[in-house]
Design a protein around this motif. Structure first.
Motif, PDB file in Angstrom:
ATOM      1  N   GLY A 183       2.636   2.082   1.237  1.00 52.19           N
ATOM      2  CA  GLY A 183       2.516   0.765   0.621  1.00 52.19           C
ATOM      3  C   GLY A 183       1.341   0.771  -0.342  1.00 52.19           C
ATOM      4  O   GLY A 183       1.200   1.686  -1.162  1.00 52.19           O
TER       5      GLY A 183
ATOM      6  N   THR B  42      -0.638   3.474  -4.018  1.00 49.24           N
ATOM      7  CA  THR B  42      -0.516   2.995  -5.391  1.00 49.24           C
ATOM      8  C   THR B  42      -1.784   3.364  -6.156  1.00 49.24           C
ATOM      9  O   THR B  42      -2.886   3.217  -5.635  1.00 49.24           O
TER      10      THR B  42
ATOM     11  N   PRO C  92       5.273   3.729  -4.499  1.00 50.33           N
ATOM     12  CA  PRO C  92       5.392   2.589  -5.424  1.00 50.33           C
ATOM     13  C   PRO C  92       4.386   2.726  -6.572  1.00 50.33           C
ATOM     14  O   PRO C  92       3.391   2.013  -6.660  1.00 50.33           O
TER      15      PRO C  92
ATOM     16  N   TRP D  48       3.349  -0.400  -8.679  1.00 50.12           N
ATOM     17  CA  TRP D  48       2.978  -1.634  -7.998  1.00 50.12           C
ATOM     18  C   TRP D  48       1.704  -2.150  -8.633  1.00 50.12           C
ATOM     19  O   TRP D  48       0.821  -1.361  -8.952  1.00 50.12           O
TER      20      TRP D  48
ATOM     21  N   ARG E  43       7.985  -2.828  -6.892  1.00 43.79           N
ATOM     22  CA  ARG E  43       7.808  -2.127  -5.618  1.00 43.79           C
ATOM     23  C   ARG E  43       8.713  -0.899  -5.510  1.00 43.79           C
ATOM     24  O   ARG E  43       8.677  -0.203  -4.508  1.00 43.79           O
TER      25      ARG E  43
END
Length: 163
Positions: free
Chosen positions: A70, A74, A121, A124, A128
């Motif tokens: 998540g 990034t 991702p 992001w 996403r």
């Protein structure tokens, strides 16, 4: 990629940065060590990663509060954090070597995870959608080969820095 591959790639990125920036030996060592650490930091969001297990309560909470691959996977989070830290320590070349070493180590982690089918991702917060460049499986022969190559390159960069 497995943790060992990320460690090797992180130290490779740190030594490559030190060589490119023509850092003095002490700063080069700090950049290399910070690259090694930066190479595994993004996996603080994975409950079974070594970095999570070795960081105690911090690792426990980060891995339970954050989704794997998540926000810690990034680039923008590391760009912002590195910029803030660089501006906060304007007159410290040693700290700057650590900041930039960790930054390139973190970027090496993200690049390697883009070589996995799960991807990251990359763009992001714009989207996403995960970006994957190749179907290299975690723990496979290519994963190990990349780790060995990164370690060999780190050694070569180190020799270049020393001589």
């Amino acid at each position: 990629m497995v943790g060992k591959t990320h460690l090797c790639a992180g130290v490779c990125a740190g030594t490559a940065f030190a060589l490119w920036a023509d850092l003095p030996l002490a700063q080069a060592g700090i950049a290399a060590a910070a690259g090694l650490i930066g190479g595994v930091i993004p996996d603080l969001d994975h409950r079974k990663s070594k970095v999570t297990q070795k960081t105690g309560l911090f690792g426990f909470f980060s891995s339970h509060l954050l989704k794997h691959r998540g926000i810690l996977h990034t680039p923008i989070i590391y760009i912002i954090l590195s910029a803030i830290l660089t501006l906060s320590f304007e007159d410290s070349p040693m700290i700057h070597a650590a900041i930039f070493g960790a930054f390139v180590g973190e970027l090496s982690h993200l690049f390697l995870d883009m070589l996995n089918p799960s991807g990251i991702p990359l763009l992001w917060p714009i989207t996403r959608k995960r970006i994957s460049l190749l179907p290299i499986q975690t723990g496979g022969k290519m994963d190990r080969a990349i780790g060995v190559l990164a370690l060999c390159l780190a050694a070569w960069f180190t020799v270049q820095i020393l001589f």
